[in-house]
Scaffold this motif. Sequence first.
Motif: not given
Lengths: 371, 371
Positions: B281-287
């Motif tokens: 995983f290169g990114e963890f994002g929260v909308g």
Amino acid sequence: MDDRIREHAETLVGWSARVEEGDDVLISVGEGAHELGVAVAERLGDRGANVVSLYGSPELSRAYLRAHDGEFETDPEFELALYERADSVLSLRGSRNASARADVPGEIRREYATAREGIREAHTNTDWVSTIHPTRAMAQQAGMSYAAYREFVYDAILRDWKQLAEEMDRLKTLLDEASTARVVAGGAGTDLSFSLEDRRAVNSAASVAYDSHNLPSGEVFTAPRDATGEITFDVPMTIRGARVRNARLELVDGVVVDWAAELGEEGLTEIVETDDGARRFGEFGVGMNRGIDRVTDQILFDEKMAGTVHFALGRAYDACLPEGESGNDSAVHVDLIADMRGGDTKLEIDGETVQRGGYFRWEDGFEGAED
Amino acid sequence: MDDRIREHAETLVGWSARVEEGDDVLISVGEGAHELGVAVAERLGDRGANVVSLYGSPELSRAYLRAHDGEFETDPEFELALYERADSVLSLRGSRNASARADVPGEIRREYATAREGIREAHTNTDWVSTIHPTRAMAQQAGMSYAAYREFVYDAILRDWKQLAEEMDRLKTLLDEASTARVVAGGAGTDLSFSLEDRRAVNSAASVAYDSHNLPSGEVFTAPRDATGEITFDVPMTIRGARVRNARLELVDGVVVDWAAELGEEGLTEIVETDDGARRFGEFGVGMNRGIDRVTDQILFDEKMAGTVHFALGRAYDACLPEGESGNDSAVHVDLIADMRGGDTKLEIDGETVQRGGYFRWEDGFEGAED
């Protein structure tokens, strides 16, 4: 896509702009010129040119100009850099509304134009060509159906330009070598003589190779001197939004001494009284595009119509003058057109009739026309 | 003009791009984005910026690329000069056909992209912002009526961005200071833990002032390390033209060791097997954008939806890493989205529950959600 759009694009890129592999080509796509834009992009890809596409939108321009306070930066660097490095600029006009910028105050337009003189000069230094893609709005302006207008436009654009350039070269040679010329149209009461000493004609063959930057084109023009006589401009036209009909001028030793018009005389007066140069002719042009066979009140077409001549009040083009000499100068350059397609008209050069009834002496119709 | 278009333009120029008097602003107007272009031009005129308008037409691009032999010049000088001197580049996307370039061969696209790395870098160095003007084609792609789609888009764009940026800053601070995080969604069988040591979160508040370049935006993202556990991505999406449903990944020490999907497993396999970095995983994002309340299968919106989280397989963003450190590298960056709006979901940071059932602990819904 209509094949004529493809042919138009090929004429523009090949004949007019002479685009070559590796050229940096800027295209400006008008709001209604999308299809021509696609065809031109294809031709440019095929030639291996580099492309940047601008959006030539009068509505964007209007919104920007009306919102601006009028203090424009002089020649913004990013835009100047773009034009200075471009080899060609192809403007694909295609109006969706000829009046789209009608409510931009004149002063704002002038301020904007003044602030962009460097960009305009950089533009002029490229192999620039301006052409039009027929739209419904333009058909409406011409009073024609869309189908008929498209026929008309492509007849004007899709010529055998090489052949026409050769024919126009015959007239250019005659004008270049001439001392005097005379335009006569008995029915219209026109009889005007002028000198062409030290003047050079331009063969406007719709190609940068001929210093000609409009497609369509098809005229030969030069800078007349010392015009004397009377002339009626019987091709109706709209100048600065006002209709002008049968403008009639009397000139003595190059200067307009009297003028009148059946319609639009007030506007004509405003033009003639702009400055000293506006009382003199800066251009004498001969329309030679036989694809243009009717008046549409669009100067790009009307002044190229075969069988017409035009004179412009005001500014002369440097290309017609000896190196270093400045010709008639003025803030205006307003073309007026006379129809020579009639029994009693002629164009004389050094006393010889070279055109009669709208036909040149090398054309079939010439012998049949009355002298 | 719809007032929302004017508000959109003001949000773009004011909040997102922070345009000031005298800025050199390049705008790219998509085929279907004319109205937004007009509104943006007005706002730029009002601020006294300089404007050059590009025509961002996929159809012109397609025609050019298909006709070209593929040997593109590297960074054509006139275009590079334009981007290098621009302060801002505003891309107004507005597709009339999402598949307009579907028949451009992949190799030609890659050659073209490779030849333009310098231009892309110059673009990235400006205050660039990309936004979209809702079109019928995009409504169709979202499976919505045009009227409903416009409501949806403007709900996402016309936020109180200042307030949202402040809220997002709370989550950014928590993530910046965190050692570990955990995502749990019982019903979906999701329980995934990861480290955030030495990682910095980005508050993507739709403004260059926050290093955020999309309007709408509304997410906080960082670069996860050593993810371990299982996760189901239950937000349906289209990846590379193929529908993907309920992609399920199992990770051990940061590496994907098993994967499956109810639909689109073949495409998922292709992505995971791209290279070593594509298995991490290169990114963890929260909308966090509450204006986005439904899935439209348009990643620009879906990944910003409040109550969702996303992980991307592949490349990490430098902004999330300590100076000089390179994070996960890969040729791909593919976002996958999980819905956290349910009774049995939570986001833990350092063992504390900060979001439950899709609500943060500072929101009203938090207490009502099940733990």
